[in-house]
Design a protein around this motif. Structure first.
Motif, PDB file in Angstrom:
ATOM      1  N   GLN A  35       0.867  -1.174   0.000  1.00 60.12           N
ATOM      2  CA  GLN A  35       0.000   0.000   0.000  1.00 60.12           C
ATOM      3  C   GLN A  35       0.906   1.226   0.000  1.00 60.12           C
ATOM      4  OE1 GLN A  35      -3.384  -0.200  -0.209  1.00 60.12           O
ATOM      5  NE2 GLN A  35      -3.059  -2.405  -0.372  1.00 60.12           N
ATOM      6  N   HIS A  36       1.145   1.776  -1.184  1.00 59.37           N
ATOM      7  CA  HIS A  36       2.134   2.838  -1.381  1.00 59.37           C
ATOM      8  C   HIS A  36       1.948   4.011  -0.419  1.00 59.37           C
ATOM      9  CE1 HIS A  36       4.879   5.479  -3.567  1.00 59.37           C
ATOM     10  NE2 HIS A  36       3.940   6.392  -3.479  1.00 59.37           N
ATOM     11  N   ASP A  37       0.740   4.573  -0.369  1.00 57.26           N
ATOM     12  CA  ASP A  37       0.510   5.768   0.442  1.00 57.26           C
ATOM     13  C   ASP A  37       0.705   5.506   1.929  1.00 57.26           C
ATOM     14  OD1 ASP A  37      -0.004   7.201  -1.850  1.00 57.26           O
ATOM     15  OD2 ASP A  37      -2.180   6.980  -1.709  1.00 57.26           O
ATOM     16  N   GLU A  38       0.198   4.367   2.420  1.00 57.67           N
ATOM     17  CA  GLU A  38       0.349   4.038   3.836  1.00 57.67           C
ATOM     18  C   GLU A  38       1.810   3.790   4.187  1.00 57.67           C
ATOM     19  OE1 GLU A  38      -1.984   2.544   1.946  1.00 57.67           O
ATOM     20  OE2 GLU A  38      -3.871   3.156   2.857  1.00 57.67           O
ATOM     21  N   LEU A  39       2.511   3.105   3.292  1.00 58.25           N
ATOM     22  CA  LEU A  39       3.928   2.835   3.524  1.00 58.25           C
ATOM     23  C   LEU A  39       4.720   4.131   3.567  1.00 58.25           C
ATOM     24  CD1 LEU A  39       6.294   0.845   3.819  1.00 58.25           C
ATOM     25  CD2 LEU A  39       6.400   0.762   1.311  1.00 58.25           C
ATOM     26  N   LEU A  40       4.502   4.990   2.592  1.00 57.24           N
ATOM     27  CA  LEU A  40       5.225   6.261   2.534  1.00 57.24           C
ATOM     28  C   LEU A  40       4.922   7.119   3.757  1.00 57.24           C
ATOM     29  CD1 LEU A  40       7.164   7.835   0.766  1.00 57.24           C
ATOM     30  CD2 LEU A  40       5.191   8.802  -0.423  1.00 57.24           C
ATOM     31  N   SER A  41       3.663   7.173   4.155  1.00 51.44           N
ATOM     32  CA  SER A  41       3.271   7.938   5.332  1.00 51.44           C
ATOM     33  C   SER A  41       3.931   7.382   6.599  1.00 51.44           C
ATOM     34  CB  SER A  41       1.753   7.905   5.480  1.00 51.44           C
ATOM     35  OG  SER A  41       1.358   8.535   6.666  1.00 51.44           O
TER      36      SER A  41
END
Length: 159
Positions: A75-81
């Motif tokens: 999950q790109h956004d959750e990982l980056l956040s």
């Protein structure tokens, strides 16, 4: 691959691997007819990610929330956040550690430079007063305002 081989490759004890499995950090494995666990080849890189994340300061719960159960589930956004949040937490910790180090060095200097004939209790009081001055006159026991405290206040005012 069996747990012994995975243990040798990863450098982790079999009990640690079983713990990660029981915690849901690595996929449950099929047991063969003889009862042996048979781990998928990608389990090695999953263990590397888990141990690397722990070394970076992530808790097991944080890792569980960020890690996918398979290689295609990121999950790109959750990982980056989550990564950005950890970097911010590390920055706050570094600030605190730098302040603690400065205070300890001041105490060491004060103890080593105790004037001849001055009682230890008087020197200790002088050091306490100096530490209070260094902290901007803030009384001990009060919480210092940090960047994370300010951020939390901004977020609360937006809500």
């Amino acid at each position: 691959m069996r747990i012994g081989e995975l243990s040798k490759i990863s450098g982790l004890a079999p009990s640690r691997i079983r713990f990660y499995e029981a915690s849901g950090l690595i996929r449950s494995v099929e047991r063969k007819a003889n009862g042996y666990r048979d781990y998928a080849p990608d389990t090695e890189w999953v263990l590397e990610i888990i141990t690397g994340a722990q070394a970076a300061g992530f808790s097991l719960e944080e890792i569980r929330q960020l890690m996918p159960m398979n290689a295609s589930g990121w999950q790109h956004d959750e990982l980056l956040s989550g990564l950005k949040q950890k970097v911010e937490e590390i920055g706050v910790l570094q600030e605190r550690l730098a302040q603690n180090k400065a205070q300890l060095l001041l105490v060491i200097k004060g103890i080593e430079g105790k004037p001849e004939g001055m009682a230890c209790a008087d020197n200790a009081q002088m050091l306490i007063d100096r530490l209070r001055e260094e902290r901007g006159g803030q009384a001990y026991g009060k919480r210092a305002v940090t960047s994370s405290t300010r951020k939390n206040a901004r977020q609360a005012s937006r809500a």
